[in-house]
Design a protein around this motif. Sequence first.
Motif, PDB file in Angstrom:
ATOM      1  N   UNK A 196      -4.693 -10.010   0.920  1.00  0.00           N
ATOM      2  CA  UNK A 196      -3.887 -10.938   0.475  1.00  0.00           C
ATOM      3  C   UNK A 196      -2.275 -10.646   1.288  1.00  0.00           C
ATOM      4  N   UNK A 197      -1.732 -11.471   1.772  1.00  0.00           N
ATOM      5  CA  UNK A 197      -0.429 -11.412   2.143  1.00  0.00           C
ATOM      6  C   UNK A 197       0.411 -11.488   0.870  1.00  0.00           C
ATOM      7  N   UNK A 198       1.303 -10.602   0.371  1.00  0.00           N
ATOM      8  CA  UNK A 198       2.004 -10.755  -0.690  1.00  0.00           C
ATOM      9  C   UNK A 198       3.361 -11.440  -0.382  1.00  0.00           C
ATOM     10  N   UNK A 199       4.076 -11.576  -1.542  1.00  0.00           N
ATOM     11  CA  UNK A 199       5.458 -12.351  -1.289  1.00  0.00           C
ATOM     12  C   UNK A 199       6.322 -11.139  -0.755  1.00  0.00           C
ATOM     13  N   UNK A 200       6.335 -10.034  -1.071  1.00  0.00           N
ATOM     14  CA  UNK A 200       7.069  -8.930  -0.305  1.00  0.00           C
ATOM     15  C   UNK A 200       6.214  -7.717  -0.561  1.00  0.00           C
ATOM     16  N   UNK A 201       7.043  -6.885   0.004  1.00  0.00           N
ATOM     17  CA  UNK A 201       6.449  -5.496  -0.130  1.00  0.00           C
ATOM     18  C   UNK A 201       6.514  -4.953  -1.541  1.00  0.00           C
ATOM     19  N   UNK A 202       7.453  -5.301  -2.299  1.00  0.00           N
ATOM     20  CA  UNK A 202       7.504  -4.896  -3.700  1.00  0.00           C
ATOM     21  C   UNK A 202       6.243  -5.297  -4.223  1.00  0.00           C
ATOM     22  N   UNK A 203       6.055  -6.699  -4.240  1.00  0.00           N
ATOM     23  CA  UNK A 203       4.805  -7.180  -4.854  1.00  0.00           C
ATOM     24  C   UNK A 203       3.402  -6.700  -4.072  1.00  0.00           C
ATOM     25  N   UNK A 204       3.502  -6.224  -2.833  1.00  0.00           N
ATOM     26  CA  UNK A 204       2.194  -5.593  -2.149  1.00  0.00           C
ATOM     27  C   UNK A 204       1.757  -4.331  -2.916  1.00  0.00           C
ATOM     28  N   UNK A 205       2.992  -3.629  -2.977  1.00  0.00           N
ATOM     29  CA  UNK A 205       2.552  -2.042  -3.592  1.00  0.00           C
ATOM     30  C   UNK A 205       2.247  -2.319  -5.127  1.00  0.00           C
ATOM     31  N   UNK A 206       2.945  -3.214  -5.722  1.00  0.00           N
ATOM     32  CA  UNK A 206       2.174  -3.529  -7.237  1.00  0.00           C
ATOM     33  C   UNK A 206       0.952  -4.111  -7.193  1.00  0.00           C
ATOM     34  N   UNK A 207       0.338  -4.888  -6.229  1.00  0.00           N
ATOM     35  CA  UNK A 207      -0.968  -5.246  -6.058  1.00  0.00           C
ATOM     36  C   UNK A 207      -1.759  -4.008  -5.811  1.00  0.00           C
ATOM     37  N   UNK A 208      -1.383  -3.068  -5.096  1.00  0.00           N
ATOM     38  CA  UNK A 208      -2.249  -1.832  -4.797  1.00  0.00           C
ATOM     39  C   UNK A 208      -2.369  -1.192  -6.140  1.00  0.00           C
ATOM     40  N   UNK A 209      -1.309  -1.166  -7.120  1.00  0.00           N
ATOM     41  CA  UNK A 209      -1.309  -0.715  -8.070  1.00  0.00           C
ATOM     42  C   UNK A 209      -2.470  -1.241  -9.130  1.00  0.00           C
ATOM     43  N   UNK A 210      -2.516  -2.425  -9.071  1.00  0.00           N
ATOM     44  CA  UNK A 210      -3.488  -3.180  -9.862  1.00  0.00           C
ATOM     45  C   UNK A 210      -4.981  -3.203  -9.360  1.00  0.00           C
ATOM     46  N   UNK A 211      -5.104  -3.029  -7.937  1.00  0.00           N
ATOM     47  CA  UNK A 211      -6.401  -2.873  -7.326  1.00  0.00           C
ATOM     48  C   UNK A 211      -7.055  -1.374  -7.519  1.00  0.00           C
ATOM     49  N   UNK A 212      -6.205  -0.528  -7.557  1.00  0.00           N
ATOM     50  CA  UNK A 212      -6.251   0.910  -7.693  1.00  0.00           C
ATOM     51  C   UNK A 212      -6.736   1.148  -9.084  1.00  0.00           C
ATOM     52  N   UNK A 213      -6.043   0.582  -9.983  1.00  0.00           N
ATOM     53  CA  UNK A 213      -6.302   0.534 -11.537  1.00  0.00           C
ATOM     54  C   UNK A 213      -7.668   0.024 -11.591  1.00  0.00           C
TER      55      UNK A 213
END
Lengths: 364, 97, 488
Positions: A51-68
């Motif tokens: 997924x291409x996120x809307x920002x790097x801020x969103x991207x890293x928080x998506x990593x947080x979700x996926x890793x969780x």
Amino acid sequence: MRRQLMKGNEAIVKSAILSGCRGFYGYPITPASEITEAAAQYLPQVGGVFLQAESEVAAINMLYGAAAAGVRVMTASSGPGISLMQEGISYMAGAELPCVIADITRGGPGLGNIAAEQGDYHQVVKGGGHGNYRTLVLAPHSVQEMADLTALAFDLADRYRNPVVVLADGFIGQMMEPVEFPQTATEPRLPKWAVAGTEESRGNLISSIYLEPDKLEAHVRQLEAKYYIAQQREARAEEWRTEGAEVVLVGYGIVARILKAVAAEALAEGLKVGVLRPVTLYPFPTLQFQKLAERVRVFVVVEMSNGQMLEDVRLALNGARPVEFLSRVGGNVPSHGEVLELVRKLARQTLPARQPEEECVGHV
Amino acid sequence: MTDAGKRDRGLLRVDQDECKGCGLCIEACPPHVIQMMERLNHYGYRTAVYAGAGCTGCGICFMVCPEPGAITVLRLTNRPAGRFDSEAEGAKRCAGN
Amino acid sequence: MSNATEAEYEVAHGRPKAFYENFERKDELQHQTHYCPGCGHGIVHKMLAQAIDELGIQNRTILISPVGCSVFAYYYFDVGNVQGAHGRAPAVATAVKRSQPQSIVIGYQGDGDLAAIGSAEILHAANRGENITVIFVNNAIYSMTGGQVAPTTLLGQRSTTTPNGRSAANEGYPLHVSELLATLEAPVYIERVGLGDNRQVAQAQHAVRRAVENQVRGLGFSLVEVLSPCPTIWKMSPVEAQHWVREVMEKTFPLGAFRDRTKDAPAKAAPPAAPALEDISRILGVADEGAVEEIDAEAKGAVDLQVRVAGFGGQGVLLLGEVLAEAGLHAGLQVSWLPSYGPEMRSGTSNCHVRLAREPIDSPLVVHPDVLVAMNEPSLHKFCASVPPGGWILYNGETVPAECERKDLHILARPFTHVADELGDGRAGNMVILGALLEATPILPQASVDAALGQLVKNPRWLALDERALARGRELLRESLQGVCHDG
């Protein structure tokens, strides 16, 4: 095994998928965009999520979700994007979530430029975000290492439940070299602590909150203990022709490649020169430096920054040997010639074994 | 008490430990059968209490109550007493007034 | 009341099972929430827990706790719990849902979290139509941090950072999140409800359940905005605060469904199944099978060829270098290819460094090229002095300018682009010049060049043209050498 000519940025993605990575959330930025593009091509084909996120801020928080949720996950960016990700990296370290972040560095501060620089060292190696945490940092200097260290990064991230950064410069990302991959892919496995939407994982919680000071202190101490173990076990450095060397050149990434070429030429001239290349920037290979210091006269740090790794080298040597420094910034690369000139000068000097530190900054 | 028609359709229990005395249930109760206790509970709140009669079992007090289990609303069954586990469970989970 | 009487009643409305019996994650007072008396969060929590119970999804549910007063939602819900950074719950929820598509992911956010710091994340999650449920609790104020202005604070409403009341001139107008998101195409269900009276509470309960049920049915993005009282920060009694929701707040934030496609929205397709593990290396194109056999590199002389190719973008500079490197790899050599990279990357110039060697390559940067390929005059000017004596310059032009003339090395100046034109397409000029380079530095077998070309040029028409171009380039170089001989 099959050798293939491939860009470093592509090798990262293929190695990640072979290592069981099934999630990539990112935001394009030069010179890391090929990683995002390759991820977009391959992850959906292997049952993963891109997924291409809307920002790097969103991207890293998506990593947080996926890793969780228990998925091996990664992103890629460059200096300005990594700055934006620091919030999420701190949260992931605090919540003890594994992930891999590729930082393909460029020139800064601010927008700087898109040329290769090593000015992200401090923000990546020293933390960058808030709080008492570290990220483990691996620094490839070839396309093969882009693949190998990415695989290692996923293992370390899981072993230490902590973000791991693959710190490479634009050169290593953009260049093509032969690379070999393992033929067997790692099977993605669901960690026991993950929140996976199942009965077994219902009791799990991913959080970085410890409201009571005593509990937060215990948590921070436990993170420290983890980093201490990493320091004992994971520090790596490559010694290149250091046998008999009096002058040791120190650099990582593309700089290390230039240093090897310079050392080869200096050796051919009869000068006693070798190269020490930190492969892990955190944990820093302090022991290797200290061991070499017993038989080496002077260390020369060459960096495409204003002396960020230099601080760690000085800490490691703790005054045992003089440390010279040659710096290029702004996207300029230390030239073969200017490094060689400094090496010749130092090799000809007959310095006593233990003299106070003397610095020579070779701005050209 | 053999004639069910003479009994209230509903019955209300308020957990005196969990209730924080916000009064929303008193405001919400259509037949106005919930009151505020005069005395403070263990935590210093004046808590809600069922007046003892008139509950219709509508459940609106339960929904407006911000605490997960401070209020339990029961309804009269037409079945013989003691047949259902839920009664025992309800009684167990909720301290009676 | 006698036991006999009590036994004739059964529980109709009681503590939902989706709540923990005892809030063990709380440090104290584990039998009650941390919320203030009359707080709307507790009411919304109960609605959500009821919905989870009714839909039978407790094991599958993952709640994303925000930052704000509801930061500790994970104390209460006996479901999978993830606590996220301020405003990022939609991003976290997106990845949790995509990672575990069978899970039911519920983002729970307040107005500071969702409407201010997280405005980008909610907008894009909604716009992607993520199949998640978002509960948005709007109490028109930052409560946990002590009552600062929120994007949803009413005009004239006092807060600690709008001590004289919110003014449109300084803080802008209250943000209508539901209306804003309802302008997007993807969301399936967006409704604003209130906790202002019994009727509103009943409608809110209905809406929360529907927003969760939509996800269970796979319909897509659902959001319920709840106008919710904060008696403590509003400095009102719980009952006054409830009235304020109905009598004041609702005037700025009208209730109702702004989007409801619950009836006609199709269920989202399940993600495709993952391939077998043993197929992964084939999918990535790194499987041993299908690899081009490298030529046995044993018992050959030392090789260390350093090439710099420079020109304008579109002249095939990078491909020329790539064919050379690929051919070197096929011939069993160590190779590196490094494109020009840096400030000049976007200015129209293009160049690359190529090294082919028997030994491992130290630096991929070519400082003193054995061969300089200059596709145009500026490139020739820039790099002609870098070629060491005995090296080669291959120049795409009729004559070398006087300032680049050198007697200590070999120079072949030909209009390679025109030569390629004659062969059928000027764009094959790079391959003509590569042919000359291969002839000048005879270290690569033709089979390796053929293999590299076959791998990199897939179009048969171009492949045929490139092969002719390579051959012509070799001829040109041979002719020039003969010319040198004759002249000498």
